[in-house]
Every structure is written in C-alpha cells, then in structure tokens.
Design a protein around this motif. Structure first.
Motif, PDB file in Angstrom:
ATOM      1  N   SER A   1       0.859  -1.188   0.000  1.00  0.00           N
ATOM      2  CA  SER A   1       0.000   0.000   0.000  1.00  0.00           C
ATOM      3  C   SER A   1       0.891   1.232   0.000  1.00  0.00           C
TER       4      SER A   1
ATOM      5  N   ASP B   1       1.124   4.108   1.631  1.00  0.00           N
ATOM      6  CA  ASP B   1       0.934   4.994   2.766  1.00  0.00           C
ATOM      7  C   ASP B   1       2.146   4.886   3.670  1.00  0.00           C
TER       8      ASP B   1
ATOM      9  N   SER C   1       2.059   7.342  -3.973  1.00  0.00           N
ATOM     10  CA  SER C   1       0.674   7.697  -4.250  1.00  0.00           C
ATOM     11  C   SER C   1       0.584   8.889  -5.203  1.00  0.00           C
TER      12      SER C   1
ATOM     13  N   GLU D   1      -0.641  -1.130  -5.389  1.00  0.00           N
ATOM     14  CA  GLU D   1      -1.479  -0.057  -4.876  1.00  0.00           C
ATOM     15  C   GLU D   1      -2.696  -0.700  -4.198  1.00  0.00           C
TER      16      GLU D   1
ATOM     17  N   ASN E   1      -5.714  -1.069  -1.736  1.00  0.00           N
ATOM     18  CA  ASN E   1      -6.639  -0.052  -1.254  1.00  0.00           C
ATOM     19  C   ASN E   1      -7.907  -0.671  -0.694  1.00  0.00           C
ATOM     20  N   THR E   2      -8.656   0.155   0.007  1.00  0.00           N
ATOM     21  CA  THR E   2      -9.920  -0.272   0.602  1.00  0.00           C
ATOM     22  C   THR E   2     -11.112   0.427  -0.045  1.00  0.00           C
ATOM     23  N   TRP E   3     -10.858   1.231  -1.078  1.00  0.00           N
ATOM     24  CA  TRP E   3     -11.946   1.996  -1.700  1.00  0.00           C
ATOM     25  C   TRP E   3     -12.460   1.333  -2.972  1.00  0.00           C
TER      26      TRP E   3
ATOM     27  N   ASP F   1     -10.803   0.097  -5.794  1.00  0.00           N
ATOM     28  CA  ASP F   1     -10.175   0.338  -7.094  1.00  0.00           C
ATOM     29  C   ASP F   1      -9.367  -0.895  -7.523  1.00  0.00           C
TER      30      ASP F   1
ATOM     31  N   GLY G   1      -5.289  -0.429  -8.770  1.00  0.00           N
ATOM     32  CA  GLY G   1      -4.716  -1.120  -7.621  1.00  0.00           C
ATOM     33  C   GLY G   1      -5.306  -2.499  -7.434  1.00  0.00           C
TER      34      GLY G   1
END
Length: 156
Positions: free
Chosen positions: A13, A15, A22, A115, A117-119, A121, A125
């Motif tokens: 990720s 972050d 990012s 990448e 992610n939790t949204w 995508d 990602g």
C-alpha cells in the motif's frame, strides 16, 4: 525510514513511508502547458479536452477535490483508450522532474509495488489481492527506466 532496505516483501500500500508512491503525494508536474500540484490533479484534468476545466481542476486545493472535479467534468471520448498511457506519462514526469522522489523509488529495490486499497479500485490497484494494479505496474516500469537511464549515464 526503511526505504533503503532491499527485501522480497512487496510494498502492499502507498501509505506511511511509501506515501510518495501515491498520486496524491505532493509532486508538482507540468502537463500540456499547465502546472499541477500532484499527479492526481493532472490525471483528472487529462480526462477532459476543455482548457477551462483543466485550469479549474489544477486549482483545486487537494487531490481529493481534484478527483471529484475530474469525475464531474466533460469526459473526452477517447479516455478509456488513452488513460493508461496518460498515467504512465504523468508518473514518469513525477519521478523524472522530482529527483528526490526518484531516489526514493530506486531505494525500493526490486520490490513489487501494489497499490492496495480499501476503496474498491481494482483497475489502478488491488483490493484483497484482486485487481489489475496498473499504477503499481507503471511505477515498476518507471523505476526500471530510471535505472536503465542511470546505468547509461554512469557508463559514459
């Protein structure tokens, strides 16, 4: 920061210490004559051919606001065919015009870049291990291109 360590462990990720990977990370780029604060700003603006809409997106105060504005704008008809190429161009600009970020990218060694992610995508990602991870793939390509260029320069 452990970016200098070389390991086989993927970077899963973007972050924490890897936030610079990012598209939301501050990294000014100039694309088609307009200055953008982040790759996200430039990518969202590239969705339209309207110069006025691009200027508005460039002026958004955060990458999140730029993303929302890009979703509302007039979508160019060829967007689905060119979006991966546009992303590659913008990511390459980010790292070739910001040498400090290029050094951080190279410090990731040969680690796979994902990448995560939790949204939701699964194009740019991966979510729960599923997805195309286009952004991660592009970052790894750009990293290799920078290495190749550096090797050629050092060989001279």
């Amino acid at each position: 920061m452990s970016t200098g360590t070389h390991t086989d462990q993927p970077i899963a990720s973007f972050d924490g210490e890897w936030r610079f990977l990012s598209n939301f990370h501050p990294s000014p780029v100039k694309f088609e004559g307009i200055e953008y604060e982040t790759v996200e700003h430039a990518f969202q603006a590239a969705k339209t051919v309207s110069h006025g809409e691009r200027i508005l997106i460039a002026g958004e105060t955060t990458p999140g606001r730029a993303k929302r504005a890009g979703r509302k704008g007039t979508r160019r008809p060829d967007w689905e065919y060119i979006k991966v190429g546009v992303m590659k161009t913008l990511v390459a600009l980010k790292f070739t015009t910001n040498p400090d970020l290029a050094l951080l990218l190279l410090a990731a060694g040969n680690r796979q870049l994902v990448e995560g992610n939790t949204w939701g995508d699964t194009v740019w990602g991966r979510v729960d291990g599923q997805g195309r991870n286009w952004l991660g793939q592009i970052l790894m390509e750009v990293r290799e291109e920078i290495r190749t260029l550096n090797a050629a320069i050092n060989a001279e």
